[in-house]
Write a protein that holds these residues in place. Structure first.
Motif, mmCIF file in Angstrom:
data_model
loop_
_atom_site.group_PDB
_atom_site.id
_atom_site.type_symbol
_atom_site.label_atom_id
_atom_site.label_comp_id
_atom_site.label_asym_id
_atom_site.label_seq_id
_atom_site.Cartn_x
_atom_site.Cartn_y
_atom_site.Cartn_z
ATOM 1 N N ASP A 202 -19.378 47.753 -61.540
ATOM 2 C CA ASP A 202 -18.848 46.947 -62.595
ATOM 3 C C ASP A 202 -19.875 45.734 -62.768
ATOM 4 O O ASP A 202 -19.920 45.535 -64.113
ATOM 5 C CB ASP A 202 -17.585 46.347 -61.898
ATOM 6 C CG ASP A 202 -16.347 47.098 -61.658
ATOM 7 O OD1 ASP A 202 -16.425 48.200 -62.332
ATOM 8 O OD2 ASP A 202 -15.461 46.613 -60.950
ATOM 9 N N ARG A 203 -20.713 45.571 -62.091
ATOM 10 C CA ARG A 203 -21.743 44.277 -62.419
ATOM 11 C C ARG A 203 -23.005 44.836 -63.095
ATOM 12 O O ARG A 203 -23.631 44.381 -64.002
ATOM 13 C CB ARG A 203 -22.155 43.510 -61.151
ATOM 14 C CG ARG A 203 -21.037 42.671 -60.446
ATOM 15 C CD ARG A 203 -20.479 41.825 -61.502
ATOM 16 N NE ARG A 203 -19.399 40.977 -61.017
ATOM 17 C CZ ARG A 203 -19.743 39.783 -60.553
ATOM 18 N NH1 ARG A 203 -20.951 39.257 -60.325
ATOM 19 N NH2 ARG A 203 -18.667 39.028 -59.914
ATOM 20 N N LEU A 204 -23.329 46.211 -62.663
ATOM 21 C CA LEU A 204 -24.686 46.771 -62.987
ATOM 22 C C LEU A 204 -24.653 48.247 -63.544
ATOM 23 O O LEU A 204 -25.642 48.800 -64.364
ATOM 24 C CB LEU A 204 -25.594 47.011 -61.709
ATOM 25 C CG LEU A 204 -25.779 45.524 -61.070
ATOM 26 C CD1 LEU A 204 -26.758 45.936 -59.629
ATOM 27 C CD2 LEU A 204 -26.554 44.636 -61.785
ATOM 28 N N GLY A 205 -23.360 48.906 -63.678
ATOM 29 C CA GLY A 205 -23.423 50.108 -64.350
ATOM 30 C C GLY A 205 -23.480 51.370 -63.502
ATOM 31 O O GLY A 205 -23.766 51.110 -62.217
ATOM 32 N N GLU A 206 -22.896 52.619 -63.735
ATOM 33 C CA GLU A 206 -22.899 53.673 -62.809
ATOM 34 C C GLU A 206 -24.218 54.156 -62.416
ATOM 35 O O GLU A 206 -24.433 54.374 -61.195
ATOM 36 C CB GLU A 206 -22.312 54.753 -63.786
ATOM 37 C CG GLU A 206 -20.879 54.597 -64.036
ATOM 38 C CD GLU A 206 -20.481 55.718 -64.655
ATOM 39 O OE1 GLU A 206 -18.895 55.892 -64.574
ATOM 40 O OE2 GLU A 206 -20.975 56.746 -65.156
ATOM 41 N N PRO A 207 -25.299 53.985 -62.968
ATOM 42 C CA PRO A 207 -26.545 54.296 -62.436
ATOM 43 C C PRO A 207 -26.970 53.746 -61.248
ATOM 44 O O PRO A 207 -27.864 54.228 -60.472
ATOM 45 C CB PRO A 207 -27.733 54.218 -63.548
ATOM 46 C CG PRO A 207 -26.845 54.279 -64.736
ATOM 47 C CD PRO A 207 -25.558 53.924 -64.774
ATOM 48 N N ALA A 208 -26.489 52.198 -61.302
ATOM 49 C CA ALA A 208 -26.715 51.575 -60.035
ATOM 50 C C ALA A 208 -26.293 51.927 -58.735
ATOM 51 O O ALA A 208 -26.673 51.881 -57.491
ATOM 52 C CB ALA A 208 -26.417 50.136 -60.233
ATOM 53 N N ASP B 225 -8.137 50.849 -55.900
ATOM 54 C CA ASP B 225 -8.865 51.387 -56.955
ATOM 55 C C ASP B 225 -10.353 51.370 -56.913
ATOM 56 O O ASP B 225 -11.223 50.394 -57.456
ATOM 57 C CB ASP B 225 -8.684 50.206 -58.362
ATOM 58 C CG ASP B 225 -7.243 50.714 -58.753
ATOM 59 O OD1 ASP B 225 -6.779 51.664 -58.443
ATOM 60 O OD2 ASP B 225 -6.685 50.018 -59.784
ATOM 61 N N ILE B 226 -10.808 52.026 -56.001
ATOM 62 C CA ILE B 226 -12.430 52.286 -55.728
ATOM 63 C C ILE B 226 -12.980 53.154 -57.178
ATOM 64 O O ILE B 226 -12.345 54.067 -57.709
ATOM 65 C CB ILE B 226 -12.679 53.098 -54.717
ATOM 66 C CG1 ILE B 226 -12.275 52.347 -53.384
ATOM 67 C CG2 ILE B 226 -14.186 53.781 -54.549
ATOM 68 C CD1 ILE B 226 -12.312 53.154 -51.947
ATOM 69 N N ALA B 227 -14.070 52.766 -57.520
ATOM 70 C CA ALA B 227 -14.618 53.394 -58.717
ATOM 71 C C ALA B 227 -14.721 54.819 -58.819
ATOM 72 O O ALA B 227 -14.752 55.468 -57.566
ATOM 73 C CB ALA B 227 -16.104 52.805 -59.130
ATOM 74 N N VAL B 228 -14.589 55.363 -59.971
ATOM 75 C CA VAL B 228 -14.746 56.726 -60.294
ATOM 76 C C VAL B 228 -15.810 57.130 -61.150
ATOM 77 O O VAL B 228 -15.855 56.396 -62.257
ATOM 78 C CB VAL B 228 -13.527 57.612 -60.683
ATOM 79 C CG1 VAL B 228 -14.018 59.001 -60.973
ATOM 80 C CG2 VAL B 228 -12.403 57.429 -59.618
ATOM 81 N N ILE B 229 -16.977 57.401 -60.867
ATOM 82 C CA ILE B 229 -18.263 57.694 -61.689
ATOM 83 C C ILE B 229 -17.928 58.835 -62.782
ATOM 84 O O ILE B 229 -17.553 59.953 -62.370
ATOM 85 C CB ILE B 229 -19.447 58.040 -60.814
ATOM 86 C CG1 ILE B 229 -19.547 56.922 -59.749
ATOM 87 C CG2 ILE B 229 -20.592 57.889 -61.622
ATOM 88 C CD1 ILE B 229 -19.617 55.609 -60.114
ATOM 89 N N GLU B 230 -18.081 58.407 -63.993
ATOM 90 C CA GLU B 230 -17.725 59.558 -65.014
ATOM 91 C C GLU B 230 -18.967 60.078 -65.427
ATOM 92 O O GLU B 230 -18.896 61.362 -65.889
ATOM 93 C CB GLU B 230 -17.179 58.653 -66.143
ATOM 94 C CG GLU B 230 -15.837 58.081 -65.955
ATOM 95 C CD GLU B 230 -14.693 58.857 -65.700
ATOM 96 O OE1 GLU B 230 -14.681 60.412 -66.025
ATOM 97 O OE2 GLU B 230 -13.580 58.666 -64.936
ATOM 98 N N LYS B 231 -19.809 59.966 -64.989
ATOM 99 C CA LYS B 231 -21.358 60.549 -65.390
ATOM 100 C C LYS B 231 -21.483 61.837 -65.107
ATOM 101 O O LYS B 231 -21.329 61.942 -63.676
ATOM 102 C CB LYS B 231 -22.411 59.553 -65.245
ATOM 103 C CG LYS B 231 -24.006 60.241 -65.757
ATOM 104 C CD LYS B 231 -25.186 59.339 -65.148
ATOM 105 C CE LYS B 231 -26.322 59.829 -65.627
ATOM 106 N NZ LYS B 231 -26.535 60.224 -66.978
#
Length: 228
Positions: A67-73, A154-160
């Motif tokens: 949420d703060r730094l983006g999926e690549p982080a 609600d743990i993040a799901v990476i879409e990349k």
């Protein structure tokens, strides 16, 4: 014995400090087989909530980072942890020149997690088939990833779509698996792992027969043999 001088209302609670394993050992020593068997099951029950809490905590750390730094982080942080925790262990095992020790260590990790899995060995490799992953699979089962909306965590799901997400939407917690059990060991020069994702549960948390699979090869593969 009172906990405080002059405080006659206080009392010690040793019942809260004795572990299920200690009670199980006492039952064995006392010859109470039925109680020992009951407490043996309680050993896992006592540990499971803490295990699940740490899985959720790891996933939420990764969610904050996304949420703060983006999926690549998220990839970067799992690489950072892998370099400092996973690589030293793998390199120590590598020095033995025998992946049989790695198979034993990996099986121990799976048992410690509480996974349900089978193992198949052939002349080339040892294959671990995870029918139920008690960490990432548990998150899917209980709807704790953000694509479920069945749980408030609600743990993040990476879409990349990338090699470090198994080329699919993937829980931020599970990102460490393609990295640690496939990509990073290959980058470190010991290409003995290969991992594949299995969904295990549908959108409503019902089990499906799609296990996760991890293979440990008996001999390191060459770059040409490695999975692209």
């Amino acid at each position: 014995m009172n906990a405080g001088a002059g405080d006659t209302s206080s009392r010690l609670r040793p019942d809260l400090t004795v572990t299920a394993a200690e009670r199980c050992a006492a039952a064995i020593e006392g010859g109470d087989t039925a109680e020992a068997l009951r407490l043996l099951a309680a050993v896992g029950d006592e540990w499971r909530p803490l295990h699940d809490l740490y899985v959720e905590m790891s996933g939420l750390f990764a969610t904050f980072i996304r949420d703060r730094l983006g999926e690549p982080a998220v990839e970067e942080v799992w690489r950072f942890i892998g370099e400092r925790l996973w690589k030293p262990l793998l390199m120590q095992i590598r020095e033995t020149g025998d992946t049989a020790q790695l198979v034993q260590v990996y099986a121990g990790f799976l048992r410690a997690h509480g996974h349900r899995f089978g193992v198949i060995e052939d002349d080339e490799k040892t294959t671990f088939v995870l029918h139920y992953c008690a960490s990432g699979g548990m998150l899917m089962r209980d709807g704790k990833n953000e694509d479920s909306r069945r749980h408030p965590i609600d743990i993040a799901v990476i879409e990349k779509r990338a090699d470090w997400t198994f080329d699919r939407p993937l829980s931020a917690y599970c990102v460490h698996t393609p990295l640690w059990m496939d990509i990073l060991p290959r980058e470190w020069g010991w290409d003995v792992f290969e991992s594949r994702f299995g969904r295990q549960f549908d959108a409503d948390g019902r089990p499906v027969d799609e296990p996760c699979v991890t293979m440990i090869y008996k001999k390191p593969r060459t770059r040409q043999e490695a999975r692209p």
